[in-house]
Design an enzyme around this catalytic site. Structure first.
Site, short mmCIF file in Angstrom:
data_model
loop_
_atom_site.label_atom_id
_atom_site.label_comp_id
_atom_site.label_asym_id
_atom_site.label_seq_id
_atom_site.Cartn_x
_atom_site.Cartn_y
_atom_site.Cartn_z
CB SER A 50 -6.53 2.30 -0.30
OG SER A 50 -5.17 2.69 -0.31
CG ASP A 97 -2.11 0.95 1.06
OD1 ASP A 97 -2.58 1.13 -0.08
OD2 ASP A 97 -2.56 1.53 2.07
CD GLN A 108 -4.40 0.91 -3.31
OE1 GLN A 108 -4.04 2.06 -3.49
NE2 GLN A 108 -3.97 0.17 -2.30
#
Length: 301
Positions: free
Chosen positions: A244, A220, A294
């Protein structure tokens, strides 16, 4: 609460002055969840984040919770997750594990992270017994060795006035192969690609699940850099808001997160205040070890 988790939540609100191994030990502590009931675990957050919990932390902790209900010989091969609400770093996170299926080869788990009585994160993970089968993989990009590249501290030294106190020692050693987005933003749009070498900044125990969870944590970080570079903006520097939205990871081959791996990411598209980023992880010897996708919320104000 475990002793490691107590140490992680002891009130030390920055990593300033700590060495790489000490900062990494704090991450390991955060991943050491407390079992409070069958299929229910509790995790804490470092109090250095004033607004919300880092997404990689929640994903890593949720995967720990799932993994602790699965026989050790079954390895996680994929996870799919949604970030539902911003996490509150001031209170513990409760992880509720649903044992969806225990098959002969595959095991499926669903985890919901809860704070203040509401779900903040949901994860599904699949585990598999080792099997032989067909194999192929794309070749790793040709990049410089990580030792030849400046550290994150060296990269940010000339941008201290721009970046401010948001730069502090991290549990992941990051070496940008290309120029980072904060360094190129003044020149306008850049290619929607980003490459960094990463590794846990110290030594980790040999527990396989821990290495997978540390890579999940790291996945991330910098992933949306490729998207930001394409539009010449950067977090907290320009008027851009982001978060996110969902996150998917596939683990292809064994690896150690405390050894160098290349994170090669790109952003193929952005629209509707959302941007998509994809990433590939390669071990230093060229093995394709993991893939990530993502979608992030991106609002340029």
């Amino acid at each position: 609460m475990t002793e490691l988790a107590k140490a992680a939540a002891s009130g030390l609100d920055t990593n300033a002055g700590l060495g790489g191994q000490q900062v990494l030990d704090r991450l390991v502590a955060l991943l050491d969840l407390e079992k409070i009931e069958e299929n229910i675990f509790r995790g804490v957050s470092p109090p250095h984040s004033p607004t919300r919990v880092f997404g990689g932390q929640v994903a890593g902790q949720a995967l720990v919770a799932a993994g602790r209900t699965v026989p050790v010989e079954r390895k996680v091969h994929s996870l799919h997750a949604y970030f539902i609400r911003a996490g509150d770093p001031k209170v513990p996170i409760v992880y509720e594990v649903d044992r969806i299926r225990d098959g002969r080869s595959f095991t499926t788990r669903r985890v919901v992270a809860v704070q203040h009585g509401k779900a903040i994160f949901a994860l599904s993970a699949s585990f598999q017994l080792d099997e032989d089968g067909v194999e192929h993989a794309e070749q790793m990009p040709d990049v410089p060795d990580p030792e030849s590249l400046p550290t994150l501290a060296e990269r940010t030294r000339d941008f201290a006035d721009l970046l401010g106190p948001r730069v502090f020692p991290r549990p992941i050693d990051i070496r940008y192969v290309n120029d980072p987005p904060w360094a190129t933003r003044a020149t306008g749009q850049q290619p929607a690609r980003n490459q960094v070498w990463m590794r846990a900044d110290g030594s980790l125990p040999d527990t396989q699940l821990l290495h997978v969870c540390v890579l999940t944590y790291a996945s991330d970080m910098t992933l949306l850099d490729s998207l930001l570079a394409r539009h010449g903006v950067y977090w907290d520097v320009d008027k851009v808001l982001g978060a996110s939205l969902d996150h998917a990871l596939w683990f292809h081959r064994p690896f150690r997160a405390d050894e160098w791996f290349l994170y090669d990411s790109a952003s193929p598209t952005a629209s509707g205040a959302r941007g998509l980023a994809t990433g590939r992880f390669f071990s230093r010897d060229g093995r394709h070890i993991a893939t990530v996708v993502q979608e992030g919320l991106i609002r340029v104000l």
